[in-house]
Enzyme design. Structure first.
Site, PDB file in Angstrom:
ATOM      1  N   TRP A 183       0.827  -1.209   0.000  1.00  0.00           N
ATOM      2  CA  TRP A 183       0.000   0.000   0.000  1.00  0.00           C
ATOM      3  C   TRP A 183       0.863   1.261   0.000  1.00  0.00           C
ATOM      4  CZ3 TRP A 183      -3.799   2.011  -1.972  1.00  0.00           C
ATOM      5  CH2 TRP A 183      -4.639   2.975  -1.404  1.00  0.00           C
ATOM      6  N   LYS A 236     -13.651  -3.054   9.536  1.00  0.00           N
ATOM      7  CA  LYS A 236     -13.996  -3.871   8.367  1.00  0.00           C
ATOM      8  C   LYS A 236     -13.003  -5.009   8.162  1.00  0.00           C
ATOM      9  CE  LYS A 236     -10.636  -2.288   5.527  1.00  0.00           C
ATOM     10  NZ  LYS A 236      -9.746  -3.014   4.607  1.00  0.00           N
ATOM     11  N   ARG A 271      -6.117  -9.487   2.099  1.00  0.00           N
ATOM     12  CA  ARG A 271      -5.326 -10.328   3.015  1.00  0.00           C
ATOM     13  C   ARG A 271      -6.187 -10.818   4.176  1.00  0.00           C
ATOM     14  NH1 ARG A 271      -1.420  -6.212   1.860  1.00  0.00           N
ATOM     15  NH2 ARG A 271      -1.912  -5.135   3.802  1.00  0.00           N
ATOM     16  N   LYS A 326      -4.801   0.951   8.649  1.00  0.00           N
ATOM     17  CA  LYS A 326      -6.132   0.669   9.177  1.00  0.00           C
ATOM     18  C   LYS A 326      -6.020  -0.317  10.326  1.00  0.00           C
ATOM     19  CE  LYS A 326      -7.959   1.317   4.524  1.00  0.00           C
ATOM     20  NZ  LYS A 326      -8.501   0.657   3.318  1.00  0.00           N
ATOM     21  N   THR A 354     -13.250  -5.394   0.754  1.00  0.00           N
ATOM     22  CA  THR A 354     -12.426  -6.269   1.579  1.00  0.00           C
ATOM     23  C   THR A 354     -13.103  -7.608   1.847  1.00  0.00           C
ATOM     24  OG1 THR A 354     -11.604  -4.266   2.656  1.00  0.00           O
ATOM     25  CG2 THR A 354     -11.037  -6.342   3.689  1.00  0.00           C
TER      26      THR A 354
END
Length: 335
Positions: free
Chosen positions: A17, A193, A257, A110, A250
């Site tokens: 990312w 999430k 992942r 996150k 996601t």
């Protein structure tokens, strides 16, 4: 009216990312400094214009320079902080000697910090109170962003003018930032999430069908929204890119992942078996206990997150966790 952009962008964290965001940051003509811990990542980016360890197969811009020395980021006027959430505090502490008053630091990780149950903005405030905080979140897979496929994100910043500058700096032909002033909403949705995505992966791995998958996303959104609003977020933020959008992505692809962790657990692997040899971090694994703690502190019911945490900790097997969720007392959907 033309918005002035930042000219010297630093990115801390050269995982998939962080590398994708470094790539995006060059689109406006910026030279980008990307900080990596691993010497092999620095060498790969500088010599071959590729992050072969975390984002193999994507040709990176020659305007990205990798370094392992924080001093090289001292002159940057915008910082994107992208280490894993559990390493955010240590990373920001190490960067502290190079931070000046008002330096914008955009948090792109996150998660909820274990031990303190702190969101990333709270970590930043504790470590670098002199910085100007921003949050970047949204439904994006790193490789697609780095390849230039169409993507959108939320840029949250209390100072709307600063948020506009950050958005203008990162915006590109295929990368579209939307502004918000709700930092808590932007980061809380992204943290919770990841745990819900593990639940969706488990359901997929167990072959529970599309009905169960849709139900988990919907009830997971309810948990995410309850928790975020208890922390001070706005509901409309949870309905946007960094909430519902990020949750849907996601929870819908093994590229995630976190979903891939659940998929393996649902198929009978142990967590240790799945994680063996992995270089990338599934934030939901680390954040699940902190998310559950946060729910208990704020008296917010999080049955899906509780079940995932019980499976990850070994306190409950997958079949028992599913049974426990399906046998909960009936209630109003709006409860």
């Amino acid at each position: 009216m033309t918005v002035q952009t930042f000219s010297k962008v630093g990115v801390i964290g050269a995982g998939a990312w962080g590398t994708a965001l470094a790539q995006v940051s060059t689109l406006g003509g910026n030279k980008v400094i990307l900080h990596a811990r691993e010497a092999e990542v620095v060498a790969s980016i500088n010599n071959s214009h590729e992050n072969s360890l975390y984002l193999g197969g994507v040709r990176l811009s020659a305007d990205i320079t990798a370094t392992s020395d924080f001093a090289d980021l001292a002159a940057c006027d915008l910082i994107l902080a992208v280490p894993p959430a559990q390493f955010m505090r240590a990373t920001l502490t190490a960067f502290k000697p190079y931070v000046r008053e008002g330096l914008p630091i955009v948090l792109c990780a996150k998660g909820v910090e274990r031990g303190s149950d702190a969101l990333m903005t709270e970590v930043l405030e504790a470590v670098l109170p002199e910085a100007a905080a921003g949050v970047l979140a949204g439904p994006n897979f790193a490789k697609e962003v780095a390849m230039g496929l169409p993507s959108a994100v939320t840029i949250a910043c209390k100072d709307e003018a600063l948020g506009a500058r950050i958005a203008a700096t990162l915006a590109g032909p295929t990368f579209r930032p939307y502004q918000s002033t709700d930092l808590i909403g932007a980061e809380a949705g992204g943290a919770i999430k990841n745990v819900i995505a593990i639940a969706c992966g488990i359901a997929e791995g167990k072959g529970l069908g599309r009905n169960a998958h849709a139900a988990l996303i919907t009830r997971g959104f309810a948990e995410m929204s309850r928790m975020a609003m208890a922390l001070g977020a706005r509901f409309e933020t949870m309905s946007g890119l960094c909430g519902l959008g990020d949750l849907v992505l996601t929870c819908s692809s093994p590229q995630s992942r976190n979903m891939s962790v659940g998929l393996a657990l649902g198929q009978g692997q142990t967590l240790a078996q799945f994680l063996e040899g992995k270089v990338s971090v599934a934030e939901g694994v680390q954040s699940a206990p902190a998310v559950v703690d946060l729910g208990r502190k704020h008296k917010v019911e999080l049955p899906i997150c509780e079940a995932v945490n019980a499976v990850l900790s070994g306190d409950m097997d997958v079949s028992r966790a599913i049974e426990a969720l399906l046998s909960r007392p009936l209630k109003s959907e709006r409860a």
